[in-house]
Structures are given as C-alpha cells and as structure tokens.
Write an enzyme that holds these catalytic residues in place. Sequence first.
Site, PDB file in Angstrom:
ATOM      1  N   ARG A  65      17.257  13.384  21.013  1.00  0.00           N
ATOM      2  CA  ARG A  65      16.302  14.196  20.240  1.00  0.00           C
ATOM      3  C   ARG A  65      15.630  13.345  19.166  1.00  0.00           C
ATOM      4  NH1 ARG A  65      19.030  19.309  18.032  1.00  0.00           N
ATOM      5  NH2 ARG A  65      16.879  19.810  17.421  1.00  0.00           N
ATOM      6  N   GLN A  99      14.433  25.366   8.841  1.00  0.00           N
ATOM      7  CA  GLN A  99      15.653  25.259   9.651  1.00  0.00           C
ATOM      8  C   GLN A  99      15.565  24.015  10.535  1.00  0.00           C
ATOM      9  OE1 GLN A  99      17.003  29.496  11.100  1.00  0.00           O
ATOM     10  NE2 GLN A  99      14.763  29.474  11.018  1.00  0.00           N
ATOM     11  N   HIS A 117      19.183  22.903   7.397  1.00  0.00           N
ATOM     12  CA  HIS A 117      20.055  22.487   8.505  1.00  0.00           C
ATOM     13  C   HIS A 117      20.140  20.969   8.619  1.00  0.00           C
ATOM     14  CE1 HIS A 117      19.575  26.626  10.684  1.00  0.00           C
ATOM     15  NE2 HIS A 117      20.388  26.684   9.645  1.00  0.00           N
ATOM     16  N   CYS A 125      27.751   9.675   6.353  1.00  0.00           N
ATOM     17  CA  CYS A 125      28.999   8.922   6.517  1.00  0.00           C
ATOM     18  C   CYS A 125      30.172   9.821   6.155  1.00  0.00           C
ATOM     19  CB  CYS A 125      28.985   7.700   5.604  1.00  0.00           C
ATOM     20  SG  CYS A 125      30.494   6.712   5.751  1.00  0.00           S
ATOM     21  N   CYS A 147      28.782   2.171   2.406  1.00  0.00           N
ATOM     22  CA  CYS A 147      30.157   1.675   2.218  1.00  0.00           C
ATOM     23  C   CYS A 147      30.526   0.569   3.199  1.00  0.00           C
ATOM     24  CB  CYS A 147      31.163   2.835   2.336  1.00  0.00           C
ATOM     25  SG  CYS A 147      31.336   3.505   3.996  1.00  0.00           S
ATOM     26  N   THR A 185      10.427  31.410  13.987  1.00  0.00           N
ATOM     27  CA  THR A 185      11.880  31.515  14.114  1.00  0.00           C
ATOM     28  C   THR A 185      12.233  32.844  14.762  1.00  0.00           C
ATOM     29  OG1 THR A 185      14.002  31.448  12.935  1.00  0.00           O
ATOM     30  CG2 THR A 185      12.137  32.398  11.745  1.00  0.00           C
ATOM     31  N   SER A 186      13.281  32.801  15.615  1.00  0.00           N
ATOM     32  CA  SER A 186      13.646  34.000  16.393  1.00  0.00           C
ATOM     33  C   SER A 186      14.485  34.973  15.578  1.00  0.00           C
ATOM     34  CB  SER A 186      14.413  33.581  17.654  1.00  0.00           C
ATOM     35  OG  SER A 186      15.618  32.916  17.281  1.00  0.00           O
ATOM     36  N   ASN A 211       4.662  34.575  14.131  1.00  0.00           N
ATOM     37  CA  ASN A 211       5.468  34.085  15.255  1.00  0.00           C
ATOM     38  C   ASN A 211       4.720  34.308  16.558  1.00  0.00           C
ATOM     39  OD1 ASN A 211       8.213  32.921  15.571  1.00  0.00           O
ATOM     40  ND2 ASN A 211       8.487  34.644  16.994  1.00  0.00           N
ATOM     41  N   ALA A 229       1.380  29.275  16.383  1.00  0.00           N
ATOM     42  CA  ALA A 229       1.402  28.902  14.954  1.00  0.00           C
ATOM     43  C   ALA A 229       0.144  28.135  14.538  1.00  0.00           C
ATOM     44  CB  ALA A 229       2.645  28.059  14.661  1.00  0.00           C
TER      45      ALA A 229
HETATM   46  N1  APR Z   1       3.962  29.334  17.656  1.00  0.00           N
HETATM   47  C1  APR Z   1       4.709  30.208  16.932  1.00  0.00           C
HETATM   48  N2  APR Z   1       5.957  30.587  17.279  1.00  0.00           N
HETATM   49  C2  APR Z   1       6.469  30.049  18.416  1.00  0.00           C
HETATM   50  C3  APR Z   1       5.750  29.137  19.225  1.00  0.00           C
HETATM   51  C4  APR Z   1       4.448  28.784  18.797  1.00  0.00           C
HETATM   52  N3  APR Z   1       3.687  27.927  19.498  1.00  0.00           N
HETATM   53  N4  APR Z   1       6.532  28.806  20.290  1.00  0.00           N
HETATM   54  C5  APR Z   1       7.685  29.482  20.152  1.00  0.00           C
HETATM   55  N5  APR Z   1       7.646  30.240  19.030  1.00  0.00           N
HETATM   56  C6  APR Z   1       8.681  31.135  18.512  1.00  0.00           C
HETATM   57  C7  APR Z   1       9.521  31.798  19.578  1.00  0.00           C
HETATM   58  O1  APR Z   1       8.912  33.018  19.974  1.00  0.00           O
HETATM   59  C8  APR Z   1      10.845  32.038  18.830  1.00  0.00           C
HETATM   60  O2  APR Z   1      10.836  33.325  18.204  1.00  0.00           O
HETATM   61  O3  APR Z   1       9.583  30.337  17.752  1.00  0.00           O
HETATM   62  C9  APR Z   1      10.879  30.958  17.765  1.00  0.00           C
HETATM   63  C10 APR Z   1      11.905  29.880  18.025  1.00  0.00           C
HETATM   64  O4  APR Z   1      13.170  30.486  17.981  1.00  0.00           O
HETATM   65  P1  APR Z   1      14.465  29.578  18.252  1.00  0.00           P
HETATM   66  O5  APR Z   1      14.242  28.748  19.461  1.00  0.00           O
HETATM   67  O6  APR Z   1      15.647  30.495  18.203  1.00  0.00           O
HETATM   68  O7  APR Z   1      14.503  28.567  17.028  1.00  0.00           O
HETATM   69  P2  APR Z   1      14.963  28.863  15.530  1.00  0.00           P
HETATM   70  O8  APR Z   1      14.716  30.294  15.177  1.00  0.00           O
HETATM   71  O9  APR Z   1      14.362  27.825  14.678  1.00  0.00           O
HETATM   72  O10 APR Z   1      16.552  28.621  15.616  1.00  0.00           O
HETATM   73  C11 APR Z   1      17.264  28.720  14.412  1.00  0.00           C
HETATM   74  O11 APR Z   1      19.269  28.008  15.529  1.00  0.00           O
HETATM   75  O12 APR Z   1      20.179  26.653  17.124  1.00  0.00           O
HETATM   76  C12 APR Z   1      20.023  26.824  15.783  1.00  0.00           C
HETATM   77  O13 APR Z   1      20.071  25.147  14.156  1.00  0.00           O
HETATM   78  C13 APR Z   1      19.281  25.676  15.175  1.00  0.00           C
HETATM   79  O14 APR Z   1      17.711  25.726  13.342  1.00  0.00           O
HETATM   80  C14 APR Z   1      18.028  26.305  14.599  1.00  0.00           C
HETATM   81  C15 APR Z   1      18.419  27.762  14.440  1.00  0.00           C
END
Ligand code: APR
Length: 245
Positions: A65, A99, A117, A125, A147, A185-186, A211, A229
């Site tokens: 990654r 995040q 995060h 370390c 260190c 974010t979901s 979103n 976005a």
């Molecule tokens: N524009 C806007 N939103 C988008 C786009 C886009 N082009 N593509 C995807 N999304 C939205 C999706 O619909 C989803 O709701 O982004 C969101 C991504 O959700 P996740 O994949 O669950 O990511 P996130 O919410 O950041 O996860 C939170 O979970 O696994 C852990 O540590 C990890 O920080 C992460 C945390």
Amino acid sequence: MPLPATLTPDAPIVILTGAGISKESGLETFRDADGIWSKVRIEDVATPEAFARDPVTVQGFYNARRQSLLNPNVQPNAAHAALARLEQAWSGPVLLVTQNIDDLHERAGSTNLIHMHGEMLKALCEICDASSPWHEDLSDEAICPRCGSAGGLRPDVVWFGEMPYEMERIFAALARCALFISIGTSGNVYPAAGFVQEARMVAGAHTVELNLEPSSGVTAFAEARHGPATEIVPAYVEELLALAG
Ligand code: APR
C-alpha cells in the site's frame, strides 16, 4: 439545502474524511465491492495480534500500500484541494480529521490536520516509541533512525483494537464546532462514526454528509449530498466561501 442562516464565516468547522475522498486519486477504499476488505481479512493484516503472529504478512500488506501511495500517478484530487482552500480562506478554525493513512491532504496544502488512524509514510519503533518518516519497505531488518535498533519497526498506523490518535483534541473541537462535515466514509468504524452525534448533541452543530452514496450513519446528519467527492466537495466549499464573501 441552503447553508444554515446561523452560520457565520468565523464559525468553527470540523471535517472528517475517509477512504472515499482518495478513491478518485486512485487509492482503494475498504468496504466498496472491490475494496481492500474484499481481498484480505482485517484479522490477518490490521490487528496487533496479526502482527505478533505473522509480521511478514502484515509488513507486506503495508509495503504494497505504501508503494501504491508513492506511485507518481497518485495525486491529491479536487476534493483534497477544496478542503485546503477552505482552511486558508475561512476566517474561523477548520480542523480536518482524517481516518486515511495517505498523505494526500498534506500534499494538497491542508495543515490543521489530525491523522487519527496514523500515517502509512511513518514507521513506529516498538522499542523507543519514536515515529519516523518512512518511504521504504519495512521488515525486521529495518533500523530505527532514533535508537538504532533493528526488529522493532512497524507501520505507524492504528490497528483495530488500538486507541486512535489525538482523541482529546478531536472531541474538544467537536464540542465547540458550528459545522461538521463528513466526507467519503461509510460510517462503520467507531469512534469516527460517532463524531456526528457528538457535534450535533454537544455543540448543536449543523451536520452534513458528502458521500458517493448514503452511509450507514446518514440518518444522523441534518443534510446529505451524494455524488463523487471531486464534484460535491468543491461545490460545497464554494458555497461556504461565498458566505465568507
Ligand atoms: N466520492 C465520495 N465518496 C466515495 C467515493 C467517491 N468517489 N468512492 C467511494 N466513496 C464512499 C463509499 O460510498 C463509502 O461510503 O466512501 C466510503 C468509504 O467507506 P470505507 O471503505 O468503509 O472507508 P472508511 O469509511 O474510510 O473506513 C473507515 O475503517 O478499515 C478501517 O482504518 C480503516 O480508516 C478506515 C476505517
């Protein structure tokens, strides 16, 4: 929906971003159909137990990654740029809590930023607790710049079951914000998924979800706009900056 009439250009704003804001820059999300967790299990790569059990697999997951992020084709997009513009032009404080463990917000120019995060381009370390910038592959031969020990470096990211960074500072900002914006974010992972309630219940903030599609927490928001976005974030920022005059 128009901006709330009570919103003034010096109002404190807190913004939360997730993987969706970086999707159009070419980075994977986690829970979309083709997301990271559809290809690898959290239990195998994103917990302290996984790292203790199989450090080579965990380091390999983050090494891949990290290299994807360092690909020259991966650049901040219009949404990252709009948030940096908002921080510069808004007369009130704008705190950006991400995040994400990528560095696209910094590269777009955001400075008042918390990586709750952690950051993929830093190594932590476990021997001296120092966090150092790190762009190479990590392994148990890597030497801590602070260190000088080998064998103690891990990605400086927060795994499931670990405490996110700077929670006190985040909750202090949520308690006094007038506008809370959640982007990409979901709404599946706490404590971030609970920030909207905190902003609404404690600060009486106006809350907005930007979103691609309704998140699992969408009903907690006063307002929601859905789309990519790179389209809806610059549009919302322009509305805010028009208020600032
Ligand atoms: N524009 C806007 N939103 C988008 C786009 C886009 N082009 N593509 C995807 N999304 C939205 C999706 O619909 C989803 O709701 O982004 C969101 C991504 O959700 P996740 O994949 O669950 O990511 P996130 O919410 O950041 O996860 C939170 O979970 O696994 C852990 O540590 C990890 O920080 C992460 C945390």
